[in-house]
Design a protein around this motif. Structure first.
Motif, PDB file in Angstrom:
ATOM      1  N   ILE A  82      -2.797   1.248  -2.908  1.00  0.00           N
ATOM      2  CA  ILE A  82      -3.578   2.464  -2.660  1.00  0.00           C
ATOM      3  C   ILE A  82      -4.215   2.444  -1.263  1.00  0.00           C
ATOM      4  O   ILE A  82      -4.434   3.493  -0.656  1.00  0.00           O
ATOM      5  CB  ILE A  82      -4.654   2.629  -3.766  1.00  0.00           C
ATOM      6  N   GLY A  83      -4.481   1.243  -0.731  1.00  0.00           N
ATOM      7  CA  GLY A  83      -5.157   1.121   0.562  1.00  0.00           C
ATOM      8  C   GLY A  83      -4.376   1.746   1.700  1.00  0.00           C
ATOM      9  O   GLY A  83      -4.955   2.143   2.708  1.00  0.00           O
ATOM     10  N   HIS A  84      -3.059   1.829   1.555  1.00  0.00           N
ATOM     11  CA  HIS A  84      -2.253   2.378   2.651  1.00  0.00           C
ATOM     12  C   HIS A  84      -1.715   3.770   2.339  1.00  0.00           C
ATOM     13  O   HIS A  84      -0.759   4.235   2.957  1.00  0.00           O
ATOM     14  CB  HIS A  84      -1.182   1.372   3.068  1.00  0.00           C
ATOM     15  N   MET A  85      -2.360   4.451   1.388  1.00  0.00           N
ATOM     16  CA  MET A  85      -2.136   5.889   1.213  1.00  0.00           C
ATOM     17  C   MET A  85      -2.885   6.596   2.330  1.00  0.00           C
ATOM     18  O   MET A  85      -4.043   6.276   2.608  1.00  0.00           O
ATOM     19  CB  MET A  85      -2.738   6.366  -0.112  1.00  0.00           C
TER      20      MET A  85
ATOM     21  N   PRO B  90      -7.502   4.328  13.002  1.00  0.00           N
ATOM     22  CA  PRO B  90      -6.372   3.399  12.883  1.00  0.00           C
ATOM     23  C   PRO B  90      -6.567   2.384  11.757  1.00  0.00           C
ATOM     24  O   PRO B  90      -7.694   2.009  11.447  1.00  0.00           O
ATOM     25  CB  PRO B  90      -6.347   2.698  14.244  1.00  0.00           C
ATOM     26  N   CYS B  91      -5.446   1.963  11.173  1.00  0.00           N
ATOM     27  CA  CYS B  91      -5.476   0.995  10.070  1.00  0.00           C
ATOM     28  C   CYS B  91      -4.821  -0.306  10.539  1.00  0.00           C
ATOM     29  O   CYS B  91      -3.992  -0.300  11.446  1.00  0.00           O
ATOM     30  CB  CYS B  91      -4.717   1.571   8.882  1.00  0.00           C
ATOM     31  N   ALA B  92      -5.189  -1.410   9.897  1.00  0.00           N
ATOM     32  CA  ALA B  92      -4.619  -2.723  10.245  1.00  0.00           C
ATOM     33  C   ALA B  92      -3.100  -2.746  10.074  1.00  0.00           C
ATOM     34  O   ALA B  92      -2.412  -3.556  10.688  1.00  0.00           O
ATOM     35  CB  ALA B  92      -5.252  -3.807   9.381  1.00  0.00           C
ATOM     36  N   CYS B  93      -2.540  -1.832   9.258  1.00  0.00           N
ATOM     37  CA  CYS B  93      -1.093  -1.825   9.000  1.00  0.00           C
ATOM     38  C   CYS B  93      -0.312  -1.165  10.134  1.00  0.00           C
ATOM     39  O   CYS B  93       0.911  -1.184  10.135  1.00  0.00           O
ATOM     40  CB  CYS B  93      -0.789  -1.124   7.677  1.00  0.00           C
ATOM     41  N   GLY B  94      -1.011  -0.536  11.081  1.00  0.00           N
ATOM     42  CA  GLY B  94      -0.326   0.121  12.196  1.00  0.00           C
ATOM     43  C   GLY B  94      -0.285   1.636  12.057  1.00  0.00           C
ATOM     44  O   GLY B  94       0.073   2.344  12.995  1.00  0.00           O
TER      45      GLY B  94
ATOM     46  N   GLY C  91      -5.254   6.688   9.527  1.00  0.00           N
ATOM     47  CA  GLY C  91      -5.814   7.507   8.457  1.00  0.00           C
ATOM     48  C   GLY C  91      -5.590   7.008   7.046  1.00  0.00           C
ATOM     49  O   GLY C  91      -5.755   7.753   6.079  1.00  0.00           O
ATOM     50  N   CYS C  92      -5.221   5.703   6.886  1.00  0.00           N
ATOM     51  CA  CYS C  92      -5.067   5.143   5.527  1.00  0.00           C
ATOM     52  C   CYS C  92      -6.430   5.108   4.822  1.00  0.00           C
ATOM     53  O   CYS C  92      -7.475   5.081   5.481  1.00  0.00           O
ATOM     54  CB  CYS C  92      -4.545   3.720   5.597  1.00  0.00           C
ATOM     55  N   LEU C  93      -6.389   5.035   3.488  1.00  0.00           N
ATOM     56  CA  LEU C  93      -7.630   4.863   2.725  1.00  0.00           C
ATOM     57  C   LEU C  93      -8.400   3.638   3.235  1.00  0.00           C
ATOM     58  O   LEU C  93      -9.620   3.689   3.400  1.00  0.00           O
ATOM     59  CB  LEU C  93      -7.313   4.714   1.226  1.00  0.00           C
TER      60      LEU C  93
HETATM   61 ZN   LIG Z   1      -2.769   1.182   6.404  1.00  0.00          ZN
END
Ligand SMILES: [Zn+2]
Length: 325
Positions: free
Chosen positions: A166-169, A177-181, A184-186
């Protein structure tokens, strides 16, 4: 299985927690040791084997025996091979075949799952989820993890090594920015890291912040607890970050509830301690945004097992794995 126990192991970045559990979820022993995240994987394996043998002796003294081990590890795992692919908490474990090596040493079945999934198994077993067949689990920590319990069982999808992420929805394509690249991720709105980044951005933007926060930002020692403390004392910037967290959680859960046709979630992890700060915005979003849901039916609960939920879940994983053996 009379006199039988499983060992549950929760491997975190700071501590390894271990326990001896019966088939009903009763805990008969508990151990906690530093995980030495910077050390080599062989040293961690050795420490685990030693601690497991100690728990096996404890079981023997109680007239029983250990029949399986369950492991909960943060990160991306190849569960079929029992291998850690990547763990943010334990970077040296990447590529290490932890479960087969433990199995070889202890001569008993060893099962492994990621930390958010064992959180779900623990809460479903003896926590808040035990009487709820369908629910979404969310863990709020440095990152945001998730899981889905469907018909009382952990949903593993096509067994691709991730499910319930759910964290990368994406909740806002134009968001931070998100750590996944991605942006706007959760997780970029609702994690401990997001709180710290939000305060840093507020400082850069010239906002007036409490002195304690400014000092901690300058020394790089700001924690999510500090941000909570500031919000609790009425700091508008900290409060805004928790409102954004609640809004993002409400949106993600509302979307998933609508898609799945369910209405329950259980939230745990260290940052869930800030419940009173993000809960109102989360419930307001859930009540007003998803139009298919009955606002009165929505049930969002706090973890019943707290920091021990993944430990219980690791033991449950072992018991459930044995049933399929
Ligand atoms: Zn993410």
């Amino acid at each position: 299985m009379e006199g039988s126990y499983c060992i549950g192991i929760d491997i975190g970045g700071t501590y390894i927690k271990m326990g001896l559990f019966d088939a009903e979820g009763g805990r008969h022993a508990f151990r906690r040791a530093p995980s030495n995240a910077a050390g080599p994987p062989e040293a961690l394996l050795e420490a685990l084997v030693r601690a497991c043998r100690d728990l096996m002796e404890t079981a023997r003294l109680q007239g029983g025996r250990v029949v399986a081990v369950g492991l909960g590890v943060a990160g991306k795992l190849d569960t079929a091979a029992g291998r850690v692919v990547f763990s943010p908490n334990l970077p040296n474990m990447a590529g290490f075949a932890l479960a087969p090596r433990l199995h070889e040493a202890l001569k008993m079945p060893v099962f492994m799952e990621n930390d958010a999934n064992v959180f779900g198994l623990g809460e479903a077993w003896v926590g808040q989820g035990r009487n709820i067949p369908n629910w979404i689990g969310v863990t709020l920590g440095t990152g945001v993890g998730g899981c889905l319990i469907a018909d009382g069982a952990l949903w593993l999808g096509d067994r691709l090594g991730f499910s319930g992420e759910i964290g990368h929805m994406i909740v806002d394509p134009h968001g931070p920015p998100c750590a996944c690249g991605q942006t706007g991720c959760l997780e970029a709105h609702a994690s401990g890291s997001a709180l710290i980044r939000g305060m840093r951005e507020a400082l850069s933007a010239g906002e007036t912040l409490p002195e304690r926060i400014t000092d901690a930002l300058r020394t790089g020692s700001l924690t999510p607890e500090d941000v909570y403390g500031a919000a609790d004392s009425g700091d508008p910037q900290a409060r805004r970050l928790f409102q954004r967290m609640g809004w993002a959680l409400g949106l993600a859960l509302g979307n998933l509830f609508t898609f799945l046709g369910i209405e329950s979630a259980i939230i745990g992890g260290g940052v869930s301690q800030a419940w009173d700060q993000f809960h109102p915005a989360m419930m307001e979003t859930l009540r007003t945004v998803p139009k298919m849901l009955d606002p009165d039916g929505i049930r969002i609960l706090r973890s019943g097992l707290g920091p021990l939920a993944p430990l219980y879940g690791a033991a449950r994983l072992a018991w459930a794995g044995l049933d399929r053996f």
